[in-house]
Design a protein around this motif. Structure first.
Motif, PDB file in Angstrom:
ATOM      1  N   TYR A 188       0.829  -1.202   0.000  1.00  0.00           N
ATOM      2  CA  TYR A 188       0.000   0.000   0.000  1.00  0.00           C
ATOM      3  C   TYR A 188       0.874   1.267   0.000  1.00  0.00           C
ATOM      4  CZ  TYR A 188      -3.366  -3.395   1.929  1.00  0.00           C
ATOM      5  OH  TYR A 188      -4.170  -4.486   2.144  1.00  0.00           O
ATOM      6  N   VAL A 189       0.319   2.330  -0.583  1.00  0.00           N
ATOM      7  CA  VAL A 189       1.085   3.591  -0.583  1.00  0.00           C
ATOM      8  C   VAL A 189       0.376   4.757   0.106  1.00  0.00           C
ATOM      9  CG1 VAL A 189       2.498   3.034  -2.608  1.00  0.00           C
ATOM     10  CG2 VAL A 189       0.295   4.164  -2.929  1.00  0.00           C
ATOM     11  N   SER A 190      -0.964   4.723   0.193  1.00  0.00           N
ATOM     12  CA  SER A 190      -1.626   5.827   0.900  1.00  0.00           C
ATOM     13  C   SER A 190      -2.987   5.406   1.428  1.00  0.00           C
ATOM     14  CB  SER A 190      -1.794   7.044  -0.020  1.00  0.00           C
ATOM     15  OG  SER A 190      -2.779   6.776  -0.985  1.00  0.00           O
ATOM     16  N   ALA A 191      -3.446   6.182   2.417  1.00  0.00           N
ATOM     17  CA  ALA A 191      -4.754   5.886   3.023  1.00  0.00           C
ATOM     18  C   ALA A 191      -5.502   7.180   3.286  1.00  0.00           C
ATOM     19  CB  ALA A 191      -4.558   5.144   4.339  1.00  0.00           C
ATOM     20  N   GLN A 192      -6.805   7.075   3.187  1.00  0.00           N
ATOM     21  CA  GLN A 192      -7.677   8.206   3.532  1.00  0.00           C
ATOM     22  C   GLN A 192      -8.895   7.618   4.245  1.00  0.00           C
ATOM     23  OE1 GLN A 192      -9.140  10.334   0.107  1.00  0.00           O
ATOM     24  NE2 GLN A 192      -9.854  12.071   1.325  1.00  0.00           N
ATOM     25  N   VAL A 193      -9.442   8.343   5.188  1.00  0.00           N
ATOM     26  CA  VAL A 193     -10.611   7.825   5.899  1.00  0.00           C
ATOM     27  C   VAL A 193     -11.743   8.840   5.807  1.00  0.00           C
ATOM     28  CG1 VAL A 193     -11.528   7.096   8.142  1.00  0.00           C
ATOM     29  CG2 VAL A 193      -9.205   6.434   7.484  1.00  0.00           C
ATOM     30  N   LEU A 194     -12.882   8.384   5.306  1.00  0.00           N
ATOM     31  CA  LEU A 194     -14.064   9.244   5.199  1.00  0.00           C
ATOM     32  C   LEU A 194     -15.042   8.891   6.313  1.00  0.00           C
ATOM     33  CD1 LEU A 194     -14.729   8.941   1.339  1.00  0.00           C
ATOM     34  CD2 LEU A 194     -13.207  10.527   2.526  1.00  0.00           C
ATOM     35  N   THR A 195     -15.700   9.900   6.835  1.00  0.00           N
ATOM     36  CA  THR A 195     -16.663   9.648   7.911  1.00  0.00           C
ATOM     37  C   THR A 195     -18.047  10.110   7.457  1.00  0.00           C
ATOM     38  OG1 THR A 195     -15.975  11.744   8.874  1.00  0.00           O
ATOM     39  CG2 THR A 195     -15.012   9.775   9.826  1.00  0.00           C
ATOM     40  N   PRO A 196     -18.857   9.174   6.983  1.00  0.00           N
ATOM     41  CA  PRO A 196     -20.227   9.549   6.614  1.00  0.00           C
ATOM     42  C   PRO A 196     -21.021   9.956   7.857  1.00  0.00           C
ATOM     43  CG  PRO A 196     -19.688   7.296   5.906  1.00  0.00           C
ATOM     44  CD  PRO A 196     -18.595   7.756   6.811  1.00  0.00           C
ATOM     45  N   ARG A 197     -22.244  10.285   7.672  1.00  0.00           N
ATOM     46  CA  ARG A 197     -23.132  10.578   8.805  1.00  0.00           C
ATOM     47  C   ARG A 197     -23.143   9.385   9.754  1.00  0.00           C
ATOM     48  NH1 ARG A 197     -29.469  10.746   7.667  1.00  0.00           N
ATOM     49  NH2 ARG A 197     -29.953   9.801   9.680  1.00  0.00           N
ATOM     50  N   ASN A 198     -23.061   9.634  11.044  1.00  0.00           N
ATOM     51  CA  ASN A 198     -23.061   8.542  12.023  1.00  0.00           C
ATOM     52  C   ASN A 198     -24.422   7.879  12.137  1.00  0.00           C
ATOM     53  OD1 ASN A 198     -20.437   8.438  13.010  1.00  0.00           O
ATOM     54  ND2 ASN A 198     -20.796  10.016  14.554  1.00  0.00           N
ATOM     55  N   THR A 199     -24.379   6.567  12.408  1.00  0.00           N
ATOM     56  CA  THR A 199     -25.617   5.876  12.761  1.00  0.00           C
ATOM     57  C   THR A 199     -26.090   6.358  14.137  1.00  0.00           C
ATOM     58  OG1 THR A 199     -26.544   3.770  13.474  1.00  0.00           O
ATOM     59  CG2 THR A 199     -24.171   3.923  13.547  1.00  0.00           C
TER      60      THR A 199
END
Ligand code: NAP
Length: 335
Positions: A188-199
């Protein structure tokens, strides 16, 4: 020859592995136990004729009658025990994580290389799951051509209150981190984390769900959903999109019902049952490898790479930005 095994940490998974080594698998015997809670180790030893309880993990590792070590204690203790086993020249199966920081994993890697022997296996059991193995074979056989994208999901019905956002990466998605890298044989070379609307079923310290986006060295893009309060079941999904077709992780075996005007199959609720067979295959493989003198499953380098990736995911989660995944060059020892 019987492999005489010492188990350090007799909590939930420790006791399960002891049961497998004792009742299900062949070629090994649990002869030694240690736990920070001595009473717990005594209790676990009660059902194991001849098993001895040691006051510390270090004493267990040093014991002459112990050929190989299983580390199933709390994560922050793993590094010390694995380094101790390496120093003693004993094969060691360490539940994930190999250690809690990338630097600590690297110390293990360096210690193992210095011995010139492959002694360490990490408990990434998905590599032993029938479904993942079939999926890997389809990819390796070129059935779908070169992989381009992976869509995956790790869903749990619910988690305890103590489960917080970082755990979605270090305890949950860590299994995808290792399994997907193994599946397509790509770093792997990169990571991103998205946070949708919480349950509405989450709490203040847990972003749920999240989406982890990973780019690999060859340009494959991975999107992985972690949704640990999904309510409906424990559901592991993985779809690999290739140049010539799409390959998906098979559903766990389940009877198809036609009943009450519905066509249905059950969805598992308990994560332990989803991978129960793979734990057996994994530990049987480790027994054979430890006896032959060369541990061959997920290794210390895999443990290190998973830790580097998890660190980048955590950073990405905090900053919202794309975090580079920068690992050392893979030593020839792990080629
Ligand atoms: P657990 O139930 O808390 O068991 C850990 C045990 O280790 C407890 O008995 C604990 O005692 C003991 N312990 C703590 N510090 C110790 C020390 N310094 N020396 C010896 N023993 C010590 O946890 P678990 O769920 O079994 O998890 C154990 C490890 O396995 C974790 O690293 C976890 O991530 C991993 N795991 C992997 C999988 C998988 O799918 N591969 C699944 C589950 C767990 P106290 O309770 O008294 O602290």
């Amino acid at each position: 020859m019987t492999l005489n095994v010492g188990v350090i940490g007799v909590g939930m998974i420790g006791r399960e592995h002891i049961a497998r080594l004792t009742d299900k698998l062949v070629g090994a015997k649990v002869v030694a136990l240690a736990d920070v809670n001595a009473k717990s180790a005594e209790e676990a030893a009660a059902g194991l004729p001849g098993a001895k309880v040691y006051p510390t993990g270090e004493a267990l590792i040093a014991a002459a009658g112990v050929d190989a070590v299983v580390v199933t204690s709390w994560g922050p203790t793993h590094e010390g025990y694995v380094l101790g086993a390496i120093k003693a020249g004993k094969p060691v199966f360490c539940e994930k994580p190999l250690a809690t920081t990338a630097e600590a994993c690297l110390r293990i890697v360096e210690a193992e290389i210095a011995t010139g022997r492959h002694l360490v296996q990490v408990g990434f059991q998905r590599r032993y799951d029938k479904g993942y193995r079939a999926l890997k074979k389809a990819i390796d056989d070129g059935v779908i051509g070169a992989p381009l994208m992976i869509h995956c999901a790790h869903r749990n019905p619910s988690v305890p209150e103590a489960y917080v956002s970082d755990m979605a990466i270090v305890d949950t998605f860590i299994h995808e981190i290792d399994a997907l890298r193994w599946l397509i044989d790509d770093d792997y070379v990169s990571a991103q984390v998205l946070t949708p609307r919480n349950t509405k079923h989450t709490h203040a310290k847990l972003n749920d769900p999240i989406i982890v986006l990973i780019a690999t060295k060859s340009g494959v893009r991975i999107d992985g959903e972690v949704f640990v309060n999904c309510r409906y079941g424990y559901d592991i999904r993985c779809e690999v999109v290739g140049e010539e077709g799409v390959a998906s992780l098979p559903e766990p075996e389940s009877v198809v019902l036609r009943k009450d005007a519905k066509l249905s199959t059950a969805i598992m609720q308990d994560w332990k049952l989803r991978f129960i067979d793979s734990y057996d295959v994994e530990l049987q493989d480790w027994i054979e490898a430890a006896k032959s003198g060369k541990v061959s499953g997920p290794n210390a380098w895999d443990g290190y790479f998973a830790a580097v990736t998890a660190d980048a995911c955590l950073k990405a989660m905090r900053t919202g930005e794309v975090a580079p995944i920068v690992a050392r060059a893979r030593p020839a020892f792990y080629a």
